[in-house]
Structures are given as C-alpha cells and as structure tokens.
Design an enzyme around this catalytic site. Sequence first.
Site, PDB file in Angstrom:
ATOM      1  N   ASN A 203     -10.101  -0.878   0.938  1.00 33.24           N
ATOM      2  CA  ASN A 203      -8.506  -0.699   0.753  1.00 33.24           C
ATOM      3  C   ASN A 203      -8.145  -1.376  -0.601  1.00 33.24           C
ATOM      4  OD1 ASN A 203      -5.796  -0.965   0.966  1.00 33.24           O
ATOM      5  ND2 ASN A 203      -5.943  -2.170   2.933  1.00 33.24           N
TER       6      ASN A 203
ATOM      7  N   HIS B   1      -3.784   6.916   3.130  1.00 28.58           N
ATOM      8  CA  HIS B   1      -3.893   5.542   2.696  1.00 28.58           C
ATOM      9  C   HIS B   1      -5.223   4.960   3.082  1.00 28.58           C
ATOM     10  CE1 HIS B   1      -3.913   1.303   1.713  1.00 28.58           C
ATOM     11  NE2 HIS B   1      -3.627   0.729   2.914  1.00 28.58           N
TER      12      HIS B   1
ATOM     13  N   CYS C   1       0.765  -1.456  -0.060  1.00 22.49           N
ATOM     14  CA  CYS C   1       0.163   0.019   0.004  1.00 22.49           C
ATOM     15  C   CYS C   1       0.744   1.407  -0.112  1.00 22.49           C
ATOM     16  CB  CYS C   1      -0.808   0.199   1.422  1.00 22.49           C
ATOM     17  SG  CYS C   1      -1.848  -1.337   1.245  1.00 22.49           S
TER      18      CYS C   1
HETATM   19  N1  ACO Z   1     -17.540  -9.312  10.919  1.00 24.65           N
HETATM   20  C1  ACO Z   1     -17.879  -9.671  12.255  1.00 24.65           C
HETATM   21  N2  ACO Z   1     -16.905  -9.847  12.846  1.00 24.65           N
HETATM   22  C2  ACO Z   1     -15.627 -10.093  12.580  1.00 24.65           C
HETATM   23  C3  ACO Z   1     -15.318  -9.882  11.212  1.00 24.65           C
HETATM   24  C4  ACO Z   1     -16.342  -9.720  10.342  1.00 24.65           C
HETATM   25  N3  ACO Z   1     -16.002  -9.206   9.008  1.00 24.65           N
HETATM   26  N4  ACO Z   1     -13.998  -9.751  11.056  1.00 24.65           N
HETATM   27  C5  ACO Z   1     -13.588  -9.985  12.362  1.00 24.65           C
HETATM   28  N5  ACO Z   1     -14.743 -10.245  13.275  1.00 24.65           N
HETATM   29  C6  ACO Z   1     -14.384 -10.535  14.780  1.00 24.65           C
HETATM   30  C7  ACO Z   1     -13.256 -11.216  15.027  1.00 24.65           C
HETATM   31  O1  ACO Z   1     -13.328 -12.519  14.884  1.00 24.65           O
HETATM   32  C8  ACO Z   1     -13.421 -10.963  16.812  1.00 24.65           C
HETATM   33  O2  ACO Z   1     -13.950 -11.791  17.361  1.00 24.65           O
HETATM   34  P1  ACO Z   1     -13.582 -12.658  18.390  1.00 24.65           P
HETATM   35  O3  ACO Z   1     -13.389 -11.449  19.541  1.00 24.65           O
HETATM   36  O4  ACO Z   1     -14.831 -13.522  19.095  1.00 24.65           O
HETATM   37  O5  ACO Z   1     -12.402 -13.341  18.366  1.00 24.65           O
HETATM   38  C9  ACO Z   1     -13.943  -9.699  16.665  1.00 24.65           C
HETATM   39  O6  ACO Z   1     -14.377  -9.150  15.673  1.00 24.65           O
HETATM   40  C10 ACO Z   1     -12.987  -8.506  16.827  1.00 24.65           C
HETATM   41  O7  ACO Z   1     -11.840  -8.785  15.788  1.00 24.65           O
HETATM   42  P2  ACO Z   1     -10.460  -7.579  15.989  1.00 24.65           P
HETATM   43  O8  ACO Z   1      -9.615  -8.336  15.349  1.00 24.65           O
HETATM   44  O9  ACO Z   1     -10.186  -7.218  17.577  1.00 24.65           O
HETATM   45  O10 ACO Z   1     -11.425  -6.367  15.372  1.00 24.65           O
HETATM   46  P3  ACO Z   1     -10.412  -4.852  15.326  1.00 24.65           P
HETATM   47  O11 ACO Z   1     -11.391  -3.913  15.977  1.00 24.65           O
HETATM   48  O12 ACO Z   1      -8.850  -5.133  15.642  1.00 24.65           O
HETATM   49  O13 ACO Z   1     -10.552  -4.859  13.832  1.00 24.65           O
HETATM   50  C11 ACO Z   1      -9.499  -4.977  11.523  1.00 24.65           C
HETATM   51  C12 ACO Z   1     -10.242  -5.683  12.776  1.00 24.65           C
HETATM   52  C13 ACO Z   1     -10.703  -4.135  10.938  1.00 24.65           C
HETATM   53  C14 ACO Z   1      -8.835  -5.928  10.511  1.00 24.65           C
HETATM   54  C15 ACO Z   1      -8.599  -3.820  12.125  1.00 24.65           C
HETATM   55  O14 ACO Z   1      -7.423  -4.494  12.889  1.00 24.65           O
HETATM   56  C16 ACO Z   1      -7.771  -3.359  10.966  1.00 24.65           C
HETATM   57  O15 ACO Z   1      -8.113  -2.520  10.242  1.00 24.65           O
HETATM   58  N6  ACO Z   1      -6.127  -3.523  10.947  1.00 24.65           N
HETATM   59  C17 ACO Z   1      -5.506  -3.046  10.081  1.00 24.65           C
HETATM   60  C18 ACO Z   1      -5.794  -3.538   8.752  1.00 24.65           C
HETATM   61  C19 ACO Z   1      -5.049  -3.008   7.623  1.00 24.65           C
HETATM   62  O16 ACO Z   1      -5.108  -1.655   7.318  1.00 24.65           O
HETATM   63  N7  ACO Z   1      -4.454  -3.592   6.691  1.00 24.65           N
HETATM   64  C20 ACO Z   1      -3.599  -3.078   5.548  1.00 24.65           C
HETATM   65  C21 ACO Z   1      -3.548  -4.046   4.950  1.00 24.65           C
HETATM   66  S1  ACO Z   1      -2.836  -3.357   3.208  1.00 24.65           S
HETATM   67  C22 ACO Z   1      -2.192  -4.451   2.223  1.00 24.65           C
HETATM   68  O17 ACO Z   1      -1.056  -4.493   2.353  1.00 24.65           O
HETATM   69  C23 ACO Z   1      -3.090  -5.350   1.166  1.00 24.65           C
END
Ligand code: ACO
Length: 329
Positions: free
Chosen positions: A286, A256, A116
């Site tokens: 994203n 981003h 990214c």
């Molecule tokens: N729908 C419903 N529930 C979900 C989903 C979903 N789509 N996805 C995860 N959950 C659940 C999880 O299983 C977890 O349940 P549990 O507590 O029973 O285990 C709960 O929701 C909370 O999960 P967290 O991982 O703590 O959620 P968080 O608030 O951290 O959000 C997210 C997750 C959105 C992925 C966040 O961590 C994030 O944005 N991280 C950065 C991602 C990013 O920017 N990535 C860049 C990638 S770029 C590239 O190079 C391609």
Amino acid sequence: MNGLRAVGIIGTGKYVPEKILTNSDLEKIVDTNDEWIVSRTGIKERHIAAPEQATSDLAYEAAIKALESAGMTAEELDLIIVATVTPDTFFPSTACIIQEKLGAKRAAAFDLSAACSGFVYSLATATNFIKTGMYNNALIIGADCLSRITDYTDRNTCVLFGDGAGAVVIGEVPEGRGFLSFDLGAEGSGGPLLNLAGGGSRLPSSPQTIEDKKHFIYMNGREVFKFAVRVMGSATEAVLTKAGKTKEEIDLFVPHQANIRIIQSAMNRLDLPPEKCVINVDKYANTSAASIPLALVEAAEQNRMKEGDTVLMVGFGGGLTWGACVLVW
Ligand code: ACO
C-alpha cells in the site's frame, strides 16, 4: 459535466525506489511470516526510499516521465497538485518543491490531503479547473513515503506499506473521451481509525509524543477493512450511475492497492474477471496516494488500455475518505 470541454489523461509516469523489502526481510525484524502476510494481504514485497530520498524526489521522477509522455515541457504547466500524507515538510508544500525542481514557472502549486483517496480527489479538483477554462492542463502526482511514518516494531502495520509515486498530466481531449464522472466522499467520524496523531497543532512534537510513538501511523485494521469493503462497492456503483454506464461496460478496474481481499470483494460485487482488474499490491504494497496512479500507469505501460476503453478507478483511505472516477481512455 455536459457542455464543458472534455478532460482526460494525456501523459503518465511512475517511479518506485530501488530498494526492495521482502516478506522474508520483515520476518527478521518483527514476529511475522510470509504465509501470514500473503494470505491476509496479498503483499510479497514493497519498495523503500533511500535515506536521502524524500517524497518530492519520488514525485519528481514520476513527473518527469509524465511530462515526457505528454510531450510537454514544464514551462507549459498551469497547475501542479501533489496528493500526499507524507509531504517533505509541513510547508512549503511538496507541490511547490516540485514546481521549482521542474522549472514550471507558470504553474500554481498545492498539496492535497485525502490519504489514499488523494489521487482521485486531485484528479477531480484539476479536471474542474480545466473544464471551466481556468487552466488548460495540470500535473497530478500521487506520492508517498510511508516508510517514514511506519513503526517497524509494529507487525500490525509495518508489513502493509511501501513507497512510490505515480503522475499524470491531464488536459483537453476529444469529445466523448476523458473523465465522465467522479464520486468523492468522507466520513470524518472514522478519522480516529486511521491517523498520525502527533506533530500537528493539536499535539505538537515533543519527547513525549516520540515516546508514545505518535509520529507513526495508527490503524484499526479490522474497522478500516469493513469501511473499505463497503465504500469500494458503493462508490463504484455511484460513479457508474453518474457516468451512465453499467458494470458490464468496465474494461479496466483500477482499485486502491491496500489488500488483495478488499480488491477481490469489489471484483466479486462487480462480477469482474481477473483480466479486467489491475493488481500490483504484491509488488508495491500500500503506497497510499501513489497506489492508484502506480496501478494505472503500470497498466498503461503494459498496453492494457486501448483508446475508447472505460476505466474505473476507486480508492479509500484516512479521513476516512473515498474517491472514484470513470474515465474513457
Ligand atoms: N504477522 C503475523 N500475525 C499478525 C500480523 C503479522 N504481520 N499482524 C497481525 N497479526 C495477528 C494479529 O495480532 C491477530 O492475532 P490475535 O488474533 O492473536 O490477536 C491476528 O494476526 C489476526 O489479526 P486481524 O487484525 O484479525 O487480521 P485481519 O485478517 O483483519 O488482517 C489487516 C489485518 C491485513 C490489517 C486487515 O485488517 C486490513 O487489510 N485492513 C485494512 C487495512 C487498510 O486497507 N488500510 C488502509 C490504510 S491506507 C492509509 O491511509 C495509509
């Protein structure tokens, strides 16, 4: 960058595929819901490439528009860089495919892999080619088809990604305008937090890699989130210092588009009002290397920048990497 010629953006273009995948569409595929996705990420929908479209097809559409807006022909191009983690093929590079399709016969062409952060890395690379006089212009495209490497049975990742392309042409601009500073960085130790492990020379594709889903994105969301919040702040401060600017002087902030909460934490740290920040993660999700140029080009189309405005772009991604730049529009 003193004493060398000023380099800035002279043309912009973007493209997203027609098909829209909404949160309610995803509710039918995995155990998720609109409320969770919107509150945790800010995403409402994303665009998905048609089966016959590859990354170069999206990139080409954006490139044509960027050339048009620069008032240039493809034959005039000196250099093409495509930032992508989803090239059409390992080789030839997607940039070479674009070079042929555009008919940019004089242009050197290569892909750049910084996930990214790839668009900002590419801007920095091409800017220095032009500043030092090796080339006079360059077409920079950030393009990704993340839907091709997304596991649509994994709710942790499949709600986050979309497809698209953004392109700019850069070249010499009047003194006092253009790119003032860049801040690029990498933390390779964080590589395992966000990767696609299969299909390379370490783990060539095999029935086993397919069974183990190693051809899909793996992400430790929480750790990437922490990294993102940290480096979006530190890279922004570093690039402002290098440019001799203060946060109050930012006219438009182009982060981003990964997660609204990451963007908001950066805005809070910078004390930025919402009208100074470009946010379109709700529409496109994203799109990796396409994310910053899609936001920048959309802002340009909406006339959100005027000549002389200070624009700050900042992103983070796989590698782990980050990249930021300050630009006088
Ligand atoms: N729908 C419903 N529930 C979900 C989903 C979903 N789509 N996805 C995860 N959950 C659940 C999880 O299983 C977890 O349940 P549990 O507590 O029973 O285990 C709960 O929701 C909370 O999960 P967290 O991982 O703590 O959620 P968080 O608030 O951290 O959000 C997210 C997750 C959105 C992925 C966040 O961590 C994030 O944005 N991280 C950065 C991602 C990013 O920017 N990535 C860049 C990638 S770029 C590239 O190079 C391609």
